[in-house]
Design an enzyme around this catalytic site. Sequence first.
Site, PDB file in Angstrom:
ATOM      1  N   ALA A  16       0.820  -1.215   0.000  1.00  0.00           N
ATOM      2  CA  ALA A  16       0.000   0.000   0.000  1.00  0.00           C
ATOM      3  C   ALA A  16       0.856   1.268   0.000  1.00  0.00           C
ATOM      4  O   ALA A  16       0.323   2.376  -0.096  1.00  0.00           O
ATOM      5  CB  ALA A  16      -0.923   0.001   1.216  1.00  0.00           C
ATOM      6  N   ASP A  17       2.175   1.115   0.071  1.00  0.00           N
ATOM      7  CA  ASP A  17       3.067   2.273   0.142  1.00  0.00           C
ATOM      8  C   ASP A  17       3.189   2.935  -1.229  1.00  0.00           C
ATOM      9  O   ASP A  17       3.579   2.305  -2.219  1.00  0.00           O
ATOM     10  CB  ASP A  17       4.452   1.841   0.638  1.00  0.00           C
ATOM     11  CG  ASP A  17       5.354   3.027   0.907  1.00  0.00           C
ATOM     12  OD1 ASP A  17       5.360   3.517   2.042  1.00  0.00           O
ATOM     13  OD2 ASP A  17       6.039   3.471  -0.041  1.00  0.00           O
ATOM     14  N   ILE A  18       2.871   4.223  -1.291  1.00  0.00           N
ATOM     15  CA  ILE A  18       2.864   4.943  -2.566  1.00  0.00           C
ATOM     16  C   ILE A  18       4.273   5.018  -3.155  1.00  0.00           C
ATOM     17  O   ILE A  18       4.455   4.929  -4.368  1.00  0.00           O
ATOM     18  CB  ILE A  18       2.278   6.353  -2.370  1.00  0.00           C
ATOM     19  CG1 ILE A  18       0.798   6.243  -2.001  1.00  0.00           C
ATOM     20  CG2 ILE A  18       2.443   7.196  -3.626  1.00  0.00           C
ATOM     21  CD1 ILE A  18       0.158   7.550  -1.574  1.00  0.00           C
ATOM     22  N   TRP A  62      12.663   1.929  -2.732  1.00  0.00           N
ATOM     23  CA  TRP A  62      12.605   3.283  -2.162  1.00  0.00           C
ATOM     24  C   TRP A  62      13.849   4.078  -2.538  1.00  0.00           C
ATOM     25  O   TRP A  62      13.754   5.236  -2.943  1.00  0.00           O
ATOM     26  CB  TRP A  62      12.506   3.210  -0.635  1.00  0.00           C
ATOM     27  CG  TRP A  62      11.124   3.055  -0.094  1.00  0.00           C
ATOM     28  CD1 TRP A  62       9.992   3.716  -0.471  1.00  0.00           C
ATOM     29  CD2 TRP A  62      10.719   2.156   0.960  1.00  0.00           C
ATOM     30  NE1 TRP A  62       8.912   3.295   0.262  1.00  0.00           N
ATOM     31  CE2 TRP A  62       9.320   2.348   1.161  1.00  0.00           C
ATOM     32  CE3 TRP A  62      11.379   1.238   1.766  1.00  0.00           C
ATOM     33  CZ2 TRP A  62       8.589   1.639   2.118  1.00  0.00           C
ATOM     34  CZ3 TRP A  62      10.652   0.531   2.708  1.00  0.00           C
ATOM     35  CH2 TRP A  62       9.297   0.738   2.887  1.00  0.00           C
TER      36      TRP A  62
END
Length: 287
Positions: free
Chosen positions: A241-243, A283
């Site tokens: 769910a991490d954008i 990331w």
Amino acid sequence: MWKETVSVSPPYHFDRVLERLSLDPLNAVSLEKREVRLPLRNKEKKPCIVTVQAAGTADAPEFIVSGTEDRDGLMEEVKRIFRWKENLQPVLDHFSATSLSKLFEEHAGTPLVLDFHLYHCMMKCIIHQQLNLSFAYTLTERFVHTFGEQKDGVWFYPLPETIAKLDYGDLRELQFSMRKSEYVIDTSRMITGGSLNLDELDLLSDEDIMDKLVKIRGIGPWTVQNVLLFGLGRPNLFPIADIGIQNAIKRHFGLKDKPTKEEMLEMSKEWHPYLSYASLYLWRSIE
């Protein structure tokens, strides 16, 4: 004053660690000196600064660690935070045959460094929920500057005992939403009251920690996954769910749109059992 030289298994790219730590304005990082000053606490919760400075290279990693007190306990904390007892080579070998091989070549030797304390990690995750990164850092900085403490230019997160005594209005004055004020203070009260024991979390499985923490108001799956990743260093977490991860996957694979949950689950199958490193390197690719 104590000082110790530590060698760890290569590859270990400390300059990339410092780059990532420097994104947070609360961290006392010097890219020029290749060092970070850590805000640690001893068994009596007294603030202690430990300096970690790179003295080697990614292929021959060596560090000079120094402090003024409680060497043994604090040295173990440093090793835990920087994952010095782990070897990154098996992780790199695994990803060399996956769809993230180029990414892992580019960022080879980047370890999964932990936040400096589990409570600090939990508070940061709650504060950062549903905020853009810039304002999240600003809000966290206000929180620490107002209720934490500074020693020799290094900022220490407040203790849960300090936050548990606050009124919600104290955080509202810093531009916290009412709900976020409640989440931060109520969770701190659970910790100080004994109904949430942070020390026991490391003894539980990922699933048990998820089950335990999502029952707490204001802590959802995204927050728990980040606590597992950056608070406890669990190796196989993938916050779908991490954008940021969604954007990194879109960029890395040249997708037209952000990937769906189903697409992310499918493409991540080959990244097991090191999903946390896949998350970290994705990331890093967009930071």
